[in-house]
Scaffold this motif. Structure first.
Motif, PDB file in Angstrom:
ATOM      1  N   ASP A   1       0.857  -1.171   0.063  1.00  0.00           N
ATOM      2  CA  ASP A   1       0.344   0.022  -0.498  1.00  0.00           C
ATOM      3  C   ASP A   1       0.902   1.145  -0.696  1.00  0.00           C
ATOM      4  N   ASN A   2       2.336   0.967  -0.027  1.00  0.00           N
ATOM      5  CA  ASN A   2       3.224   2.233   0.389  1.00  0.00           C
ATOM      6  C   ASN A   2       3.416   2.323  -1.267  1.00  0.00           C
ATOM      7  N   LEU A   3       3.515   1.680  -2.278  1.00  0.00           N
ATOM      8  CA  LEU A   3       4.010   1.411  -3.415  1.00  0.00           C
ATOM      9  C   LEU A   3       3.918   2.293  -4.274  1.00  0.00           C
ATOM     10  N   THR A   4       4.717   3.423  -5.536  1.00  0.00           N
ATOM     11  CA  THR A   4       4.417   4.262  -5.821  1.00  0.00           C
ATOM     12  C   THR A   4       3.494   3.996  -6.995  1.00  0.00           C
ATOM     13  N   LEU A   5       3.562   4.748  -7.915  1.00  0.00           N
ATOM     14  CA  LEU A   5       2.584   4.216  -9.420  1.00  0.00           C
ATOM     15  C   LEU A   5       3.053   3.557  -9.957  1.00  0.00           C
ATOM     16  N   GLU A   6       5.119   3.798 -10.174  1.00  0.00           N
ATOM     17  CA  GLU A   6       6.241   3.507 -10.969  1.00  0.00           C
ATOM     18  C   GLU A   6       6.214   2.472 -10.757  1.00  0.00           C
ATOM     19  N   GLU A   7       6.289   2.037  -9.589  1.00  0.00           N
ATOM     20  CA  GLU A   7       7.486   0.222  -8.497  1.00  0.00           C
ATOM     21  C   GLU A   7       6.012   0.066  -8.827  1.00  0.00           C
TER      22      GLU A   7
END
Length: 166
Positions: free
Chosen positions: A5-11
């Motif tokens: 839930d802390n991942l960025t869109l790019e990740e």
């Protein structure tokens, strides 16, 4: 490992791309196993393509692309694992790279778009083939037959090896 839930869109995009590529290579490997071991016969199918259509909804071109990507980009050309040098490429990039020459593959990078890869493939090769007749081309002074049966087959070069009839 970072919580999901802390991942960025790019990740997230990178994870989806990596997962899709790895799955495509693995699917290609297992379809080749079904084909090579004739396991499709157990399901009453005449070939791997019929089996892939019935079992997974893959048409012939989808099944063929999976197997081709596996041939070209898996470890040793026949494993369920993506070769290290192709990690970072997307599934569509790998598909575009299937028809590249070894020289073009060396120039391709994961940062390239599919459009850029297509342009790379359009660049003339060092050993350009020049079509001189509907049935004959010349590459590096050698005549090549263009017919279906003799495509790419060398024919004696009349200028250096004596006369030759076609």
């Amino acid at each position: 490992m970072k919580p999901v839930d802390n991942l960025t869109l790019e990740e997230i995009d990178q994870k989806i791309t990596r997962t899709a590529v790895e799955a495509a290579i693995e699917i290609g490997y297992y379809l080749k196993q079904i084909r090579d071991r004739k396991l499709y016969e157990q399901a009453g199918c005449r070939d791997v393509f019929e089996y892939a259509q019935k079992q997974y909804g893959y048409d012939k071109s989808v099944a063929s692309r999976h197997m081709s990507r596996n041939d070209r980009f898996s470890v040793g050309g026949n494993s369920p694992e993506l070769a290290e040098k192709y990690r970072g490429y997307g599934k569509n990039q790998l598909q575009e790279m299937i028809s590249m020459t070894p020289e073009q593959l060396e120039q391709a990078t994961p940062a390239m778009t599919v459009r850029e890869m297509r342009e790379l493939k359009k660049k003339p090769e060092k050993t350009a083939v020049r079509r001189i007749h509907r049935d004959v081309s010349v590459r590096n002074g050698d005549f090549l037959l263009n017919s279906r049966r003799g495509a790419g087959r060398n024919v004696q070069n009349a200028g250096t090896t004596g006369s030759s009839c076609m």
